[in-house]
Design a protein around this motif. Structure first.
Motif, PDB file in Angstrom:
ATOM      1  N   LYS A  71      60.960  58.752  12.851  1.00 51.84           N
ATOM      2  CA  LYS A  71      62.366  58.779  12.419  1.00 51.84           C
ATOM      3  C   LYS A  71      62.543  59.756  11.257  1.00 51.84           C
TER       4      LYS A  71
ATOM      5  N   ASP B  57      66.235  56.766   8.078  1.00 54.36           N
ATOM      6  CA  ASP B  57      67.279  56.450   9.062  1.00 54.36           C
ATOM      7  C   ASP B  57      66.605  55.924  10.330  1.00 54.36           C
ATOM      8  N   LEU B  58      66.811  54.644  10.640  1.00 55.11           N
ATOM      9  CA  LEU B  58      66.200  54.047  11.820  1.00 55.11           C
ATOM     10  C   LEU B  58      66.905  54.465  13.114  1.00 55.11           C
TER      11      LEU B  58
ATOM     12  N   ALA C 171      69.607  53.361  14.454  1.00 52.78           N
ATOM     13  CA  ALA C 171      70.544  52.322  14.892  1.00 52.78           C
ATOM     14  C   ALA C 171      70.274  51.070  14.080  1.00 52.78           C
ATOM     15  N   GLU C 172      71.290  50.227  13.939  1.00 49.90           N
ATOM     16  CA  GLU C 172      71.088  48.979  13.202  1.00 49.90           C
ATOM     17  C   GLU C 172      70.096  48.098  13.945  1.00 49.90           C
ATOM     18  N   SER C 173      69.119  47.568  13.208  1.00 51.12           N
ATOM     19  CA  SER C 173      68.053  46.772  13.811  1.00 51.12           C
ATOM     20  C   SER C 173      67.720  45.590  12.919  1.00 51.12           C
TER      21      SER C 173
ATOM     22  N   ALA D  78      73.649  49.446   5.845  1.00 50.92           N
ATOM     23  CA  ALA D  78      74.236  49.707   7.155  1.00 50.92           C
ATOM     24  C   ALA D  78      74.889  51.073   7.218  1.00 50.92           C
ATOM     25  N   ASP D  79      75.247  51.631   6.033  1.00 48.64           N
ATOM     26  CA  ASP D  79      76.028  52.861   6.006  1.00 48.64           C
ATOM     27  C   ASP D  79      75.466  53.951   5.101  1.00 48.64           C
ATOM     28  N   ASN D  80      74.282  53.741   4.515  1.00 45.13           N
ATOM     29  CA  ASN D  80      73.668  54.710   3.604  1.00 45.13           C
ATOM     30  C   ASN D  80      74.492  54.895   2.333  1.00 45.13           C
TER      31      ASN D  80
ATOM     32  N   LYS E  54      69.360  42.793   8.834  1.00 48.81           N
ATOM     33  CA  LYS E  54      69.803  43.930   9.634  1.00 48.81           C
ATOM     34  C   LYS E  54      69.855  45.185   8.766  1.00 48.81           C
TER      35      LYS E  54
ATOM     36  N   ARG F 161      70.255  49.756   9.122  1.00 45.12           N
ATOM     37  CA  ARG F 161      70.230  51.065   9.784  1.00 45.12           C
ATOM     38  C   ARG F 161      69.418  52.020   8.913  1.00 45.12           C
ATOM     39  N   TYR F 162      69.571  51.847   7.583  1.00 53.19           N
ATOM     40  CA  TYR F 162      68.863  52.698   6.631  1.00 53.19           C
ATOM     41  C   TYR F 162      67.967  51.829   5.747  1.00 53.19           C
TER      42      TYR F 162
END
Length: 230
Positions: free
Chosen positions: A37, A103-104, A106-108, A137-139, A173, A175-176
């Motif tokens: 990633k 940055d993954l 997608a949200e995981s 979730a949004d950096n 959860k 994303r980042y």
């Protein structure tokens, strides 16, 4: 005869369901969501003149390559950076921070964080005195999830390799993911103060096997499935 056949089929079906229940399980324990990633480094190059210590857009920190390699070796799989430029006096590095934002894609769901580093004091390369992990979730808006395990440089100043890890009791959860190091250790006699990272890993939560409770009474079958996350 029909009753015997019903009981036989019911028993056979019950056995089949148990077999299926035992198979419907794939552990995500070894799923490194960070592998290959992209990420951004927030810090200064340890030594811009040494190509071994640079990332050069090659993604060293998420390429899956982990090993105990001396800093002067060709193909050194670490990225060296610090809280200030290498020419900054050592004492002024204390308390400064560096980080990477991963940055993954997608949200995981994530539950384990690992950063592999080298330290020991050799060449001014020390373990960070603390490692902190954050998720977003949004950096933009960040939540601290905890501190990584403490790393201590060997007393003899020899090169050392280790990982600072954090495992959560409950998945979150993200994303980042931000891995933040601060207050670099003091290396006596060194004119520089820095940290060298080899790999950053983020793991999905381990799944709990799917279990089934099956009862068969007079041809009637009752099945209860149970599954959860560790």
């Amino acid at each position: 005869m029909k009753d015997k056949m019903k009981k036989f089929l019911a028993t056979l079906l019950a056995v089949a369901l148990v077999a299926v229940a035992c198979c419907v399980f794939a552990s995500a324990e070894d799923t490194n969501l960070a592998l290959n990633k992209s990420y951004d480094i927030n810090g200064y190059d340890y030594d811009p003149t040494n190509v071994n210590y640079q990332d050069n857009e090659t993604g060293k920190l998420t390429d899956g390559q982990i090993g105990e390699v001396a800093p002067w070796s060709e193909g050194f799989p670490f990225v060296g950076f610090s809280g200030a430029e290498s020419t900054t006096p050592q004492a002024e590095h204390n308390g400064l921070t560096s980080s990477i934002v991963l940055d993954l894609g997608a949200e995981s769901d994530v539950s384990k964080f690992v950063v592999h580093v080298t330290g020991g004091g050799n060449g001014g390369i020390s373990y960070p005195s603390s490692v902190t992990y954050y998720v977003s979730a949004d950096n933009a808006n960040w939540t601290k999830v905890g501190e990584g395990s403490k790393l201590t440089d060997p007393a003899d100043g020899s090169s050392a390799f280790d990982a600072s890890e954090l495992t959560l009791d409950k998945a979150v959860k993200a994303r980042y993911v931000r891995t933040w190091t601060s207050s670099f250790s003091t290396t006596t006699g060194s004119s520089r103060q820095n940290t060298h990272w080899q790999e950053v890993e983020v793991y999905a939560p381990e799944e709990v096997p799917l279990t089934a409770e099956v009862t068969a009474t007079n041809g009637a079958i009752s099945v209860q499935f149970n599954q959860g996350l560790a």
